[in-house]
Structures are given as structure tokens and as C-alpha cells.
Design a protein around this motif. Structure first.
Motif, PDB file in Angstrom:
ATOM      1  N   GLU A   6       0.819  -1.207   0.000  1.00  0.00           N
ATOM      2  CA  GLU A   6       0.000   0.000   0.000  1.00  0.00           C
ATOM      3  C   GLU A   6       0.851   1.254   0.000  1.00  0.00           C
ATOM      4  O   GLU A   6       1.999   1.242   0.468  1.00  0.00           O
ATOM      5  N   SER A   7       0.270   2.334  -0.488  1.00  0.00           N
ATOM      6  CA  SER A   7       0.924   3.640  -0.433  1.00  0.00           C
ATOM      7  C   SER A   7      -0.146   4.716  -0.534  1.00  0.00           C
ATOM      8  O   SER A   7      -1.309   4.428  -0.843  1.00  0.00           O
ATOM      9  N   GLY A   9      -0.890   7.001   1.985  1.00  0.00           N
ATOM     10  CA  GLY A   9      -1.320   7.558   3.255  1.00  0.00           C
ATOM     11  C   GLY A   9      -0.445   8.720   3.677  1.00  0.00           C
ATOM     12  O   GLY A   9       0.758   8.717   3.442  1.00  0.00           O
ATOM     13  N   GLU A  10      -1.062   9.722   4.285  1.00  0.00           N
ATOM     14  CA  GLU A  10      -0.324  10.865   4.804  1.00  0.00           C
ATOM     15  C   GLU A  10      -1.213  11.662   5.742  1.00  0.00           C
ATOM     16  O   GLU A  10      -2.350  11.265   6.009  1.00  0.00           O
ATOM     17  N   LEU A  20      -5.444   6.225  -1.912  1.00  0.00           N
ATOM     18  CA  LEU A  20      -4.572   5.123  -1.536  1.00  0.00           C
ATOM     19  C   LEU A  20      -4.428   4.163  -2.718  1.00  0.00           C
ATOM     20  O   LEU A  20      -5.371   3.959  -3.474  1.00  0.00           O
ATOM     21  N   CYS A  22      -2.782   0.207  -3.844  1.00  0.00           N
ATOM     22  CA  CYS A  22      -2.300  -1.103  -3.385  1.00  0.00           C
ATOM     23  C   CYS A  22      -1.851  -1.866  -4.618  1.00  0.00           C
ATOM     24  O   CYS A  22      -2.682  -2.254  -5.450  1.00  0.00           O
ATOM     25  N   ARG A  38      -9.409  -0.843   7.819  1.00  0.00           N
ATOM     26  CA  ARG A  38      -8.673   0.140   8.603  1.00  0.00           C
ATOM     27  C   ARG A  38      -8.755  -0.180  10.091  1.00  0.00           C
ATOM     28  O   ARG A  38      -9.706  -0.800  10.559  1.00  0.00           O
ATOM     29  N   MET A  92      -4.789   3.218  10.372  1.00  0.00           N
ATOM     30  CA  MET A  92      -3.909   2.501   9.460  1.00  0.00           C
ATOM     31  C   MET A  92      -4.810   1.769   8.475  1.00  0.00           C
ATOM     32  O   MET A  92      -5.719   1.042   8.888  1.00  0.00           O
ATOM     33  N   TYR A  94      -5.355  -0.940   5.424  1.00  0.00           N
ATOM     34  CA  TYR A  94      -4.769  -2.164   4.895  1.00  0.00           C
ATOM     35  C   TYR A  94      -5.520  -2.619   3.644  1.00  0.00           C
ATOM     36  O   TYR A  94      -6.749  -2.531   3.583  1.00  0.00           O
ATOM     37  N   GLN A 118       1.047  -4.313   4.318  1.00  0.00           N
ATOM     38  CA  GLN A 118       1.637  -3.902   5.592  1.00  0.00           C
ATOM     39  C   GLN A 118       0.951  -2.667   6.177  1.00  0.00           C
ATOM     40  O   GLN A 118       1.167  -2.312   7.332  1.00  0.00           O
ATOM     41  N   THR A 120      -0.850   1.495   5.393  1.00  0.00           N
ATOM     42  CA  THR A 120      -0.414   2.872   5.144  1.00  0.00           C
ATOM     43  C   THR A 120      -1.226   3.782   6.062  1.00  0.00           C
ATOM     44  O   THR A 120      -2.443   3.622   6.185  1.00  0.00           O
ATOM     45  N   GLN A 121      -0.544   4.695   6.734  1.00  0.00           N
ATOM     46  CA  GLN A 121      -1.175   5.512   7.770  1.00  0.00           C
ATOM     47  C   GLN A 121      -1.859   6.744   7.182  1.00  0.00           C
ATOM     48  O   GLN A 121      -1.252   7.495   6.409  1.00  0.00           O
TER      49      GLN A 121
END
Length: 126
Positions: A6-7, A9-10, A20, A22, A38, A92, A94, A118, A120-121
Motif C-alpha cells: 500500500e501507499s 497515506g499521509e 490510496l 495497493c 482500517r 492505518m 490495509y 503492511q 499505510t497511515q
């Protein structure tokens, strides 16, 4: 075997948007069910949105109308477009995928998923 990463998140302010992503290492078309889940601090992990093999989405009530799940099989990527974010969306996030049949997306059930990323927050400030 499927690996999910995943990517996206901010930290954002309330009312903002995030998308987001994945990325799956395997062939996304082999996944019968995929979803976003989440977990907020001190809470259990919950279903946010799922999508079936034909692209049919299901959303939890709290995000319906604000979030959109989609997938691009050519890019082996699952997306979650999140608009009108609130501090209650802080968690978080997922990505999950299941390549065995049967699996069910309508109930947002998470126990059926074999593969997980894993996380992403996402942090939303007021």
C-alpha cells in the motif's frame, strides 16, 4: 502467492482528499475479492470497502458517498479515493486480497482474506 504493497497515506486536514494505492505482485485478475480495511488506535480493524471480481463495490455506511474503491487490472493496482475526510477516518489502512473461491464482498468480512499488505497511515487533523 500475492504480495500487496500500500501507499498514499499521509497527514491531511479535515475536508481534504487522499488516494490510496495497493499494488499486487500477482495477477490482480486472479483475486476474486479485494478490499480496504482500517484500524484506528485502540479499536478493532474494520471493513471500509470491498470490490468483487467484476468490479462491484461495497462500502461501510460511514464512508458511503465519500470513498470510492476501484481497481486497474492492467496495473495490478487497487485504489481507494477518499474525499471529505474527517478526523474519524484517522487509521492505518490495509489492503486485502483473496484468490480462492468462494469469497464474499457484500459483508465486508475480513477473516476470509489470505493476503494482506503492511498498511499505510492516514491521519486527519481538525
Amino acid at each position: 502467492q500475492v504480495k500487496l504493497v500500500e501507499s498514499g497515506g499521509e497527514s491531511v486536514q479535515a475536508g481534504g482528499s487522499l488516494r490510496l494505492s495497493c499494488v499486487a505482485s500477482g495477477d490482480l485478475e486472479n483475486s476474486y475479492c479485494m478490499g480496504w480495511y482500517r484500524q484506528a488506535p485502540g479499536k478493532e480493524r474494520e471493513g471500509v470497502a470491498t470490490i468483487d471480481r467484476d468490479g462491484g463495490p461495497t462500502y461501510t455506511t460511514a464512508v458511503e458517498g465519500r470513498f470510492t474503491i476501484s481497481k486497474d487490472n492492467a496495473k495490478n493496482t487497487l485504489y481507494l479515493q477518499m474525499n471529505s475526510l474527517t478526523p474519524e477516518d484517522t487509521a492505518m489502512f490495509y489492503c486485502a486480497a483473496e484468490t480462492s473461491w468462494p469469497c464474499v464482498t457484500k459483508t465486508l468480512a475480513q477473516a476470509q482474506y489470505t493476503y494482506w499488505g503492511q498498511g499505510t497511515q492516514v491521519t486527519v487533523s481538525s
